[in-house]
Scaffold this motif. Structure first.
Motif, PDB file in Angstrom:
ATOM      1  N   ALA A 127       0.828  -1.204   0.000  1.00 30.32           N
ATOM      2  CA  ALA A 127       0.000   0.000   0.000  1.00 30.32           C
ATOM      3  C   ALA A 127       0.866   1.258   0.000  1.00 30.32           C
ATOM      4  O   ALA A 127       0.591   2.224  -0.722  1.00 30.32           O
ATOM      5  N   ALA A 128       1.935   1.243   0.804  1.00 28.33           N
ATOM      6  CA  ALA A 128       2.825   2.405   0.878  1.00 28.33           C
ATOM      7  C   ALA A 128       3.539   2.639  -0.447  1.00 28.33           C
ATOM      8  O   ALA A 128       3.674   3.783  -0.908  1.00 28.33           O
ATOM      9  N   ALA A 151      -8.318  -0.556  -0.841  1.00 27.31           N
ATOM     10  CA  ALA A 151      -8.361  -1.327  -2.089  1.00 27.31           C
ATOM     11  C   ALA A 151      -7.673  -2.674  -1.931  1.00 27.31           C
ATOM     12  O   ALA A 151      -8.184  -3.707  -2.385  1.00 27.31           O
ATOM     13  N   LYS A 152      -6.527  -2.682  -1.285  1.00 29.92           N
ATOM     14  CA  LYS A 152      -5.788  -3.934  -1.146  1.00 29.92           C
ATOM     15  C   LYS A 152      -6.473  -4.886  -0.169  1.00 29.92           C
ATOM     16  O   LYS A 152      -6.443  -6.111  -0.366  1.00 29.92           O
ATOM     17  N   LEU A 153      -7.071  -4.359   0.875  1.00 36.06           N
ATOM     18  CA  LEU A 153      -7.843  -5.215   1.777  1.00 36.06           C
ATOM     19  C   LEU A 153      -8.979  -5.892   1.028  1.00 36.06           C
ATOM     20  O   LEU A 153      -9.247  -7.082   1.215  1.00 36.06           O
ATOM     21  N   GLY A 154      -9.654  -5.123   0.191  1.00 36.62           N
ATOM     22  CA  GLY A 154     -10.761  -5.682  -0.568  1.00 36.62           C
ATOM     23  C   GLY A 154     -10.326  -6.777  -1.510  1.00 36.62           C
ATOM     24  O   GLY A 154     -10.922  -7.860  -1.547  1.00 36.62           O
ATOM     25  N   ARG A 155      -9.261  -6.522  -2.265  1.00 35.09           N
ATOM     26  CA  ARG A 155      -8.781  -7.542  -3.214  1.00 35.09           C
ATOM     27  C   ARG A 155      -8.247  -8.766  -2.479  1.00 35.09           C
ATOM     28  O   ARG A 155      -8.459  -9.904  -2.903  1.00 35.09           O
ATOM     29  N   HIS A 156      -7.553  -8.524  -1.372  1.00 37.78           N
ATOM     30  CA  HIS A 156      -6.978  -9.633  -0.612  1.00 37.78           C
ATOM     31  C   HIS A 156      -8.083 -10.516  -0.029  1.00 37.78           C
ATOM     32  O   HIS A 156      -7.951 -11.748   0.008  1.00 37.78           O
ATOM     33  N   LEU A 185     -25.807 -10.693   6.012  1.00 37.70           N
ATOM     34  CA  LEU A 185     -25.936 -12.150   6.107  1.00 37.70           C
ATOM     35  C   LEU A 185     -24.600 -12.861   5.927  1.00 37.70           C
ATOM     36  O   LEU A 185     -24.276 -13.788   6.669  1.00 37.70           O
ATOM     37  N   GLU A 186     -23.828 -12.439   4.926  1.00 35.14           N
ATOM     38  CA  GLU A 186     -22.570 -13.131   4.641  1.00 35.14           C
ATOM     39  C   GLU A 186     -21.396 -12.568   5.417  1.00 35.14           C
ATOM     40  O   GLU A 186     -20.345 -13.197   5.491  1.00 35.14           O
ATOM     41  N   GLY A 187     -21.557 -11.359   5.970  1.00 29.08           N
ATOM     42  CA  GLY A 187     -20.470 -10.756   6.738  1.00 29.08           C
ATOM     43  C   GLY A 187     -19.308 -10.282   5.895  1.00 29.08           C
ATOM     44  O   GLY A 187     -18.171 -10.217   6.367  1.00 29.08           O
ATOM     45  N   THR A 188     -19.554  -9.922   4.641  1.00 25.10           N
ATOM     46  CA  THR A 188     -18.489  -9.442   3.771  1.00 25.10           C
ATOM     47  C   THR A 188     -18.022  -8.063   4.235  1.00 25.10           C
ATOM     48  O   THR A 188     -18.855  -7.178   4.450  1.00 25.10           O
ATOM     49  N   PRO A 189     -16.718  -7.836   4.376  1.00 29.73           N
ATOM     50  CA  PRO A 189     -16.237  -6.507   4.784  1.00 29.73           C
ATOM     51  C   PRO A 189     -16.588  -5.441   3.754  1.00 29.73           C
ATOM     52  O   PRO A 189     -16.657  -5.712   2.551  1.00 29.73           O
ATOM     53  N   LEU A 190     -16.806  -4.217   4.218  1.00 31.27           N
ATOM     54  CA  LEU A 190     -17.138  -3.118   3.317  1.00 31.27           C
ATOM     55  C   LEU A 190     -16.064  -2.921   2.253  1.00 31.27           C
ATOM     56  O   LEU A 190     -16.373  -2.688   1.085  1.00 31.27           O
ATOM     57  N   ASP A 191     -14.798  -2.981   2.646  1.00 33.02           N
ATOM     58  CA  ASP A 191     -13.711  -2.765   1.691  1.00 33.02           C
ATOM     59  C   ASP A 191     -13.756  -3.783   0.562  1.00 33.02           C
ATOM     60  O   ASP A 191     -13.563  -3.441  -0.607  1.00 33.02           O
ATOM     61  N   ALA A 192     -13.995  -5.041   0.911  1.00 33.66           N
ATOM     62  CA  ALA A 192     -14.022  -6.096  -0.089  1.00 33.66           C
ATOM     63  C   ALA A 192     -15.169  -5.893  -1.064  1.00 33.66           C
ATOM     64  O   ALA A 192     -15.012  -6.039  -2.282  1.00 33.66           O
ATOM     65  N   LEU A 193     -16.340  -5.543  -0.533  1.00 32.93           N
ATOM     66  CA  LEU A 193     -17.494  -5.352  -1.399  1.00 32.93           C
ATOM     67  C   LEU A 193     -17.323  -4.121  -2.278  1.00 32.93           C
ATOM     68  O   LEU A 193     -17.734  -4.107  -3.441  1.00 32.93           O
ATOM     69  N   ALA A 194     -16.706  -3.075  -1.727  1.00 32.55           N
ATOM     70  CA  ALA A 194     -16.465  -1.862  -2.516  1.00 32.55           C
ATOM     71  C   ALA A 194     -15.578  -2.159  -3.711  1.00 32.55           C
ATOM     72  O   ALA A 194     -15.820  -1.675  -4.823  1.00 32.55           O
TER      73      ALA A 194
END
Length: 215
Positions: free
Chosen positions: A67-68, A102-107, A167-176
């Motif tokens: 990220a850095a 972004a990286k949290l979501g993709r990861h 319901l699925e508990g998907t993190p906001l970052d991942a869904l974004a």
């Protein structure tokens, strides 16, 4: 650039001058900035551990450095757009925080491939709303009513996001990342969906109107 530097606060002017100055000074300041970005990324990742408990150790460190590095490239590429509306470091930190998201979501999607929604997720739905079925109706009936509320009151977009987040508990970052949108837009959609479901339950006698007192 000289006119811009003259209009900035002293600290910001120093950063811009160093990052656009002679090669030796520029390299030294870039190394300093990179170190600061890594620390910000680590702090932001640590802050988000509650929604990303699967991220730890070497993996977390690697994500922070990625990220850095990417934030550093973006900052240097867009340095000419900095106008001093905020301090330079505040402006720069926004880049690394966006990269962390972004990286949290993709990861997340790499380590958590999509799976079919289990029936147990619906059974837990009253708990996600903070409802105690003993105070209203039996759990099975309440779950069925909430299912009808989802089907009958939500738009297709609201159902999709509500299912993923609640319901699925998907993190906001991942869904974004997956939908190409941002956290705030998803949060507002899910908030509106929860409000519609609660209104349905109140209208059909499964919940008392908030603030009415006795249940």
């Amino acid at each position: 650039m000289e006119e811009l530097v003259a209009a900035l606060d002293a600290e910001s002017a120093e950063w811009v001058a160093a990052l656009t100055g002679p090669a030796a000074e520029r390299a030294q300041r870039e190394a300093r900035l990179h170190g600061m970005l890594v620390r910000v990324a680590l702090h932001e990742l640590g802050r988000r551990r509650t929604t990303s408990p699967w991220l730890a150790g070497v993996e977390l460190e690697d994500l922070a450095h990625q990220a850095a590095a990417d934030a550093m490239l973006a900052i240097l590429r867009k340095l000419g757009t900095f106008r001093g509306e905020s301090r330079f470091t505040t402006w720069a930190y926004r880049f690394v925080i966006l990269e962390v998201s972004a990286k949290l979501g993709r990861h997340y999607w790499r380590v958590h491939p999509p799976v079919a929604l289990e029936a147990e997720a619906w059974e837990r739905l009253p708990d996600r709303f903070g409802l105690d079925p003993a105070e209203h109706v039996q759990r099975a009936e309440l779950v069925r009513a909430m299912g009808r509320a989802v089907d009958e009151t939500l738009t297709a977009h609201q159902r999709r996001l509500f299912t993923a987040i609640v319901l699925e508990g998907t993190p906001l970052d991942a869904l974004a990342v997956r939908l190409g949108t941002n956290r705030n837009a998803i949060y507002k959609t899910v908030f509106d969906a929860r409000r519609k479901i609660r209104a349905y339950l109140v209208a059909n006698g499964y919940l008392e109107q908030e603030g009415t007192g006795a249940r």
